[in-house]
Design a protein around this motif. Structure first.
Motif, PDB file in Angstrom:
ATOM      1  N   ASN A 555       0.839  -1.202   0.000  1.00 42.68           N
ATOM      2  CA  ASN A 555       0.000   0.000   0.000  1.00 42.68           C
ATOM      3  C   ASN A 555       0.873   1.250   0.000  1.00 42.68           C
ATOM      4  OD1 ASN A 555      -1.781   2.084   0.433  1.00 42.68           O
ATOM      5  ND2 ASN A 555      -2.536   1.341   2.398  1.00 42.68           N
ATOM      6  N   SER A 557      -0.031   4.314  -0.498  1.00 40.03           N
ATOM      7  CA  SER A 557      -0.941   5.457  -0.562  1.00 40.03           C
ATOM      8  C   SER A 557      -0.470   6.679   0.214  1.00 40.03           C
ATOM      9  CB  SER A 557      -2.330   5.051  -0.041  1.00 40.03           C
ATOM     10  OG  SER A 557      -2.268   4.687   1.328  1.00 40.03           O
ATOM     11  N   TYR A 710       0.510   4.901  -6.903  1.00 41.99           N
ATOM     12  CA  TYR A 710      -0.697   4.707  -7.709  1.00 41.99           C
ATOM     13  C   TYR A 710      -0.661   5.626  -8.932  1.00 41.99           C
ATOM     14  CZ  TYR A 710      -2.757   2.109  -3.797  1.00 41.99           C
ATOM     15  OH  TYR A 710      -3.014   1.176  -2.826  1.00 41.99           O
ATOM     16  N   GLU A 734      -2.885  -2.256  -7.172  1.00 40.70           N
ATOM     17  CA  GLU A 734      -3.603  -2.970  -6.105  1.00 40.70           C
ATOM     18  C   GLU A 734      -3.709  -4.458  -6.449  1.00 40.70           C
ATOM     19  OE1 GLU A 734      -4.909  -2.548  -2.255  1.00 40.70           O
ATOM     20  OE2 GLU A 734      -4.214  -0.958  -3.581  1.00 40.70           O
ATOM     21  N   ASN A 748       1.427  -5.917 -11.705  1.00 37.81           N
ATOM     22  CA  ASN A 748       1.090  -4.498 -11.680  1.00 37.81           C
ATOM     23  C   ASN A 748       1.516  -3.759 -12.944  1.00 37.81           C
ATOM     24  OD1 ASN A 748      -0.058  -3.799  -8.836  1.00 37.81           O
ATOM     25  ND2 ASN A 748       1.609  -5.265  -8.467  1.00 37.81           N
TER      26      ASN A 748
END
Length: 809
Positions: A555, A557, A710, A734, A748
């Motif tokens: 993650n 983020s 991302y 993700e 990915n």
């Protein structure tokens, strides 16, 4: 010895005896008569004055000293503010003034219920600290009028304590962090005491529950102390608090279990004597603990004091309204008389309430506070709670060693984190009392354990005999919230820290980081707050190299969270190798007033640049990597850009693959280490000018970004640049599990094969030689990808040589 101490040192064998012992304890600690009549009278005058101003701030836009009855037109059009906590905060402020004046103690006051701004602002006005920093709030009629009428009004102070509030290093708008901030503030400040009020609503938060353990990381030989005061007034916005439903036996058991000495402050008839005696007791207990440690005979597991103060919510305010209780209930939490501007009954109650403080006795000619009110305020400005330099002008720059001698050899494979860990060990040696690392138990896993090699500068965990009283620089506690709070307190009081974390879990402190950045933004907009060190995050154990961890640990983020900050505060760095990471860490430790996020790998990866090359690359923020480009990157067909350690490796691997498979394709490889350069010109202080952007990325050729985070983050950052239809982006989608490193890239679409196909398709648009074979080559490259994936799922590992450093002939 106080009865509380005796009770905790010698608990009854039969728990049923505890209520009786607590009743005896209350009798024993009755302190009626502790204060002289003169002191008590002065404190009560101060409290009345502060309570009056706080209440008036919520309601009045004129007639601020009620020299005539208040009428509807005197009431503000919008009533904003929180009254319920104010009287309790004023009590503590008044008694801190007395204690400081009596002892000369250096202290800060941190308020968990930050919505109690009226209480703090009124006290600051009385001690003349507001006028020191804000000339419009002079301690006279004009200044008081400006304060009262401007509160929660455009151009005035907001309803929450913030960076505009003198003496503050914490805004309590988001609850739960005051206690951890307090512990961070006293570290390496041996003469400082922080008095921290924790509201009983705030006490229900998880971050507060963990922060009670913070004193276990305070070495009394080198640091100051915190006096926590749990303000139990029983109610939140519209519900009882958990602590408000707990009796003294339960609270004693809870805080004794945490390791504290508990003292109750709840004698309402003699509240000033009770508070005065309790604060003096707490300070005496702190001095005993510190004296023992500083004389070389530290107490084992010392029990620090905590005060449990019970007062009615909204005390001294409106008692009842429309047949319902106001004082002592949730109805006093915000505005007790919400319809005072239009309702006759509420207006009458407001007149009665404000008049009960008898302001004519408190303020003399031209509204100057009376001698009694002023008599408890410290005479020395630097001792006043609103003028402590620790809160606004205490920054000490780090002595950051030159990093180039710590650089590693170009062409080898090195762990960015191991290299940085060795450098941080030198930073600690050079800054033995102004640098700390706050880590949620991940230093060894993140391969930063070089900082632990010297026990005298390693961990600082006072309940562990191995690290007790050794002056350790590392705080490891498995709570990201506590690490963040301590880091904030440490930073805002003039020092510098570092918060290393697993990438996946740094997002736990997302909102804390945002609240901090808001505080710093407002600090920039004052004329009197001086710079402080940056808040430095080191993010590793990334999604791209997960070892035994799987999807739950993938993650990135937090990058987006920092990108959303005000551009003047946000900095995001993704250094591509160990030398670039050294350069970045050294820069961030020297920087001031930013939120710095550094993202890198703990696994061995190629060192692409020498220390000198890395220094130039990081200063520029991005550069063309000629060694991986065709003809040094001159006149390219396509630009391949890596942003992040592992994804940059895939870009280099793709360039090497294309050199063999599609020799006609002219590839330029660019690496970006400073993410903020990519924004459109003028959007960020680091954003490239359009001419510099074109020099790196060309003005018209296809660009493919291989990005660690991302993809939508990069799209948002690039928005506003010209001719973006030529840009393609891949990043974390993700997708993932416990799998191999190459398979994570394949899943990915950040693998060398996906980059190569993007390059071929882009090159085919501008190079006819590439276009002729484009479909065939794209199909072949993806066939190679499928073969590698089949190998991985058959053998449980990447094909041999997958991550060998690519060679360009």
């Amino acid at each position: 010895m106080p009865a509380q101490v005796l009770l905790q040192a010698n608990p009854p064998a039969d728990p049923s005896q505890l209520p009786d012992l607590i009743s005896q304890l209350k009798v024993e600690i009755s302190h009626k008569g502790f204060l002289s009549a003169e002191e008590r009278d002065a404190i009560q005058h101060f409290r009345r004055a502060a309570d009056y101003i706080a209440a008036a701030m919520i309601f009045l836009k004129s007639n601020t000293l009620i020299e005539r009855p208040v009428v509807h037109d005197d009431i503000k059009p919008r009533l904003l503010g929180h009254w319920g906590t104010c009287p309790g905060l004023v009590i503590v402020y008044a008694h801190l003034n007395r204690l400081i004046r009596k002892t000369g103690q250096s202290a800060l006051y941190i308020v968990g219920p930050g919505h109690g701004a009226p209480a703090i602002l009124s006290c600051l006005w009385l001690e003349n600290s507001l006028a020191t920093f804000w000339p419009k709030y002079t301690r006279d009629r004009a200044g008081l009028h400006n304060l009262i009428t401007g509160f929660s009004f455009p151009g005035g102070f907001p309803s929450h304590i913030n960076a505009e509030t003198p003496g503050s290093i914490h805004e309590g708008g988001e609850l739960g962090y005051a206690l951890s901030v307090s512990f961070g503030a006293v570290m390496d400040k041996p003469d400082l005491v922080v008095v921290c009020v924790v509201g009983d609503g705030e006490a229900e938060t998880g971050p507060t529950a963990t922060a009670w353990h913070g004193y276990k990381y305070i070495d009394p030989a080198e640091s100051g102390a915190v006096i926590p005061i749990v303000h139990v007034n029983g109610f939140k916005i519209s519900e009882r608090t958990i602590y408000g439903t707990m009796d003294d036996k339960e609270l004693t058991a809870l805080f004794t279990g945490y390791g504290y000495q508990v003292r109750f402050v709840e004698d309402l008839e003699n509240i000033d004597d009770d508070v005065a005696a309790s604060l003096e007791w707490a300070l005496d207990e702190i001095h005993k603990i510190q004296k023992a440690a500083r004389s070389g005979n530290p107490l084992v597991k010392p029990r620090w004091p905590v005060l449990i103060m019970r007062t009615p919510k909204g005390w001294t305010g409106v008692k009842t309204l429309h047949g319902e209780y106001i004082e002592g209930s949730f109805r006093s939490h915000q505005v007790p008389l919400p319809e005072a501007k239009t309702d006759k009954e509420e207006l009458e109650l407001l007149n009665k309430w404000l008049g009960s403080y008898k302001p004519e006795e408190l303020f003399g000619k031209d509204c100057v506070p009376s001698d009694k009110v002023l008599s408890i305020i410290p005479k020395v400005d630097d001792l006043k709670l609103g003028q402590k330099k620790e809160a606004y002008a205490a920054y000490t720059p780090l002595d950051v060693p030159e990093w180039i001698p710590s650089g590693v050899v170009k062409g080898t494979q090195q762990s960015c984190m191991k290299t940085v860990g060795s450098f941080l060990k030198e930073v600690i040696k050079a800054n033995p009392s102004s640098f700390r690392i706050f880590s949620p138990d991940e230093l060894v896993s993140n391969k930063l354990d070089a900082v632990l090699e010297d026990k005298d500068s390693g961990r600082n965990f006072q309940w562990d005999i191995e690290s007790r009283n050794r002056g350790g620089r590392v705080i490891e506690i498995l709570s990201e919230h506590t690490c963040q709070g301590m880091l904030q307190g440490y930073t805002l009081t003039g020092r510098t820290g570092l918060f290393p974390s697993y990438e996946a879990f740094l997002g736990i402190v997302h909102t804390m980081m945002v609240q901090y950045s808001k505080f710093v933004k407002m600090a920039h907009e004052t004329s009197w707050r001086q710079p402080c060190g940056s808040l430095n995050y080191l993010e590793t154990s990334t999604w791209a190299r997960q070892e035994h961890n799987g999807f739950s640990h993938q993650n990135p983020s937090f990058i987006g969270a920092v990108l959303d900050l005000k551009p003047t505060a946000a900095r995001v760095y993704l250094p591509p190798d160990a030398n670039c990471f050294l350069s970045t860490v050294a820069h961030c430790l020297r920087a001031k007033d930013y939120v710095n996020l550094m993202v890198g790998s703990k696994q061995p990866t190629p060192v692409w640049l020498s220390p000198e090359e890395a220094d130039k690359h990081c200063i520029a923020g991005a550069s063309i990597w000629k060694f991986a480009s065709v003809d040094d990157g001159v006149n390219p067909d396509v630009v391949l850009t890596g942003i992040g350690v592992e994804v940059t490796f895939e870009v280099i691997a793709a360039a090497a693959l294309l050199r063999k498979l599609v020799p006609a394709l002219r590839v330029r490889v660019v690496n970006v280490t400073d993410l903020m350069i990519l924004g459109p010109e003028g959007s960020h202080p680091h954003a490239l000018r359009d001419t510099d952007w074109d020099a790196l990325f060309t003005s018209d050729k296809p660009i493919h970004f291989n990005y660690h985070g991302y993809p939508h983050e990069l799209k948002g950052l690039l928005f506003g640049r010209k001719n973006l239809d030529r840009v393609s982006i891949e990043g974390y989608r993700e997708e993932g599990t416990t799998t191999s490193a190459l398979d994570m890239m394949l899943q990915n679409h950040t693998s060398r094969y996906h980059i190569a196909t993007a390059a071929i398709r882009g090159g085919a648009k501008v190079n006819p030689k590439v276009a002729v074979d484009a479909h065939e080559m794209v199909s072949y490259v993806m066939h190679l990808a499928q073969k590698d994936r089949e190998y991985i799922y058959t053998n449980g590992a990447d094909p041999e040589g997958t991550f060998d450093t690519p060679i360009f002939n």
